[in-house]
Each structure stands twice: as structure tokens, then as C-alpha cells.
Design an enzyme around this catalytic site. Structure first.
Site, PDB file in Angstrom:
ATOM      1  N   SER A 115      37.627  32.335  39.904  1.00  0.00           N
ATOM      2  CA  SER A 115      38.665  32.551  40.916  1.00  0.00           C
ATOM      3  C   SER A 115      39.177  31.210  41.406  1.00  0.00           C
ATOM      4  O   SER A 115      38.482  30.189  41.319  1.00  0.00           O
ATOM      5  CB  SER A 115      38.058  33.331  42.085  1.00  0.00           C
ATOM      6  OG  SER A 115      38.880  33.287  43.227  1.00  0.00           O
ATOM      7  N   TYR A 130      30.802  34.514  47.755  1.00  0.00           N
ATOM      8  CA  TYR A 130      31.775  34.713  46.684  1.00  0.00           C
ATOM      9  C   TYR A 130      32.274  33.363  46.172  1.00  0.00           C
ATOM     10  O   TYR A 130      32.296  33.103  44.963  1.00  0.00           O
ATOM     11  CB  TYR A 130      32.945  35.548  47.204  1.00  0.00           C
ATOM     12  CG  TYR A 130      34.026  35.823  46.188  1.00  0.00           C
ATOM     13  CD1 TYR A 130      33.936  36.907  45.326  1.00  0.00           C
ATOM     14  CD2 TYR A 130      35.154  34.995  46.081  1.00  0.00           C
ATOM     15  CE1 TYR A 130      34.925  37.169  44.396  1.00  0.00           C
ATOM     16  CE2 TYR A 130      36.151  35.248  45.158  1.00  0.00           C
ATOM     17  CZ  TYR A 130      36.035  36.339  44.315  1.00  0.00           C
ATOM     18  OH  TYR A 130      37.014  36.581  43.394  1.00  0.00           O
TER      19      TYR A 130
END
Length: 226
Positions: A115, A130
Site C-alpha cells: 500500500s 496496517y
């Protein structure tokens, strides 16, 4: 869907069998194996059944991931932290470890889904576990690329921003106001699509990238440039 349309033998896995059945049927009854990425016995079983069915594995797409509730670091419980790390990072380790022995003789391509949150920090983006998992996956991509280059196993990474998925629809795209705001975070002016990401993955999986390993391809509509 893109891989199926290109003639690949596609195998999907998840812990929700009803979703697997539905997806398999939509894609022409493709092969699927139920499995939980947090359990090494399940991971090994998935690989075992794939080898029994097809005799080889050429491409692994480490695409499983979950997103935590937004909380600042001092409010995150250890259980919440460990859950995200176990799925988003340890799970990728488990599947990669299980697949490597079957790629060592014939080569292969491993694609990790990271990401733009693993590349830079974003204001008010309170998802530390995350972020940590996605940043770690970028470095593991490079480490594995070097480690297994002699076996002709290529390892690359795709970093996405907000893509239209079931998960993002619940987080950022569940109202016209949120959708507008999300679009403005991407200089190209739109939310990413599954096909945007699939095309990047297809490049890394194909012979078109036969001289590319350890690469991190940012497919984020320019979000990480802001």
C-alpha cells in the site's frame, strides 16, 4: 478475472467458503481451496491440493489483507495489533514459505500487495499496525528477491491507494461526501479499480517482466506524491 481471461489456471483461497463458491462460479468454476491464512496447517493444505491438481505453481499473489479500526497507537490493544500483523504480514510469510520449494526448480513469480501507506505517512491515518505490515512487506519483497534470484524466482510488489473494493466501500466510499473527499486525495481524480491493480499484477506475473525483481510499483493515482 483478468488471469482467467488470459487462459491461466487460477486457484483462489479464503476462509469463507460461500464467497469462494460464488466467486468460483462467476469465473467459470475455477479451482478453490478453503483456508485460513493465519493457520500454517491450512496454508500447507492449500498448497498440497494445488500441487495435486496441477502439479506446479508458477505465480503466487499475496493479496489477503484486513484493515483495523482507526485508533491512535496508545489506544491499540495488543490483540488488535497482533491480528493485523498476523494476517497482513505473517500470512504472506506463510504462503511464500510454502510455495518456494515448488518454484525452486522451474522458477516463478511472487507478487506482494502492499500500500502507499507502507511508503509514506498520512495525516489522520491512524492504522499503525496496517502501516507497519505494509512497509515490512515492501522490504521483504526486496529481501526475498535477492534471496531467491538464483532460483529464477522473481518477487515484486504493488502498492495501491484507495481502490474500489468491499473493504474500502465500508471505510471511505460509503457516502457521496466521503467518495468526493477520497477522489480529491488522488491527483488523477478518481478511485482505483480492481482492473488497475490486476493489470500491474499481470505485468509482474508475465514474461514481460522477466528481468524485473525486487521492484515496487506504485499504482495509486498519484496519492503518494502529495
Amino acid at each position: 478475472e483478468l488471469f482467467v481471461n488470459q487462459g491461466a489456471n487460477v486457484v483462489i483461497t479464503a476462509k469463507n467458503e460461500s464467497i469462494l463458491k460464488k466467486t468460483s462460479k462467476e469465473l467459470g468454476d475455477i479451482f478453490y481451496v478453503k483456508g485460513d491464512i493465519t493457520k500454517i496447517t491450512d496454508v500447507n493444505n492449500v498448497i498440497k491440493k494445488i500441487i495435486k491438481k496441477f502439479g506446479r505453481i508458477d505465480v503466487l499473489i499475496n493479496n489477503a489483507g484486513v484493515f483495523p479500526k482507526f485508533k491512535k497507537l496508545h489506544n491499540i490493544s495488543e490483540k488488535e495489533w497482533n491480528e493485523i500483523i498476523d494476517i497482513n504480514l505473517n500470512g504472506q510469510y506463510r504462503f511464500t514459505k510454502a510455495v518456494i520449494p515448488f518454484m525452486m526448480n522451474n522458477g516463478g513469480s511472487i507478487i506482494n500487495m502492499s500500500s502507499d501507506a507502507g511508503i509514506r505517512s498520512f495525516e489522520n491515518f491512524h492504522a499503525d499496525a496496517y502501516t507497519a505490515s505494509k512497509a515490512a512487506l515492501i522490504m521483504l519483497t526486496k529481501a526475498w528477491a535477492v534471496e531467491y534470484a538464483k532460483n529464477n524466482i522473481r518477487v515484486n510488489c504493488v502498492c495501491a491507494a484507495v481502490v474500489e473494493t468491499d473493504m474500502t466501500k465500508k471505510l471511505w466510499l460509503n457516502s457521496p461526501e466521503k467518495r468526493k473527499k477520497a477522489k480529491l486525495q488522488h491527483p488523477l481524480g478518481r478511485i482505483g479499480t480492481g482492473k488497475d491493480i490486476a493489470n500491474a499484477i499481470m505485468y509482474f506475473a508475465s514474461d514481460e517482466s522477466s528481468w524485473t525483481t525486487g521492484s515496487v510499483l506504485i499504482v495509486d493515482g498519484g496519492a503518494s506524491l502529495k
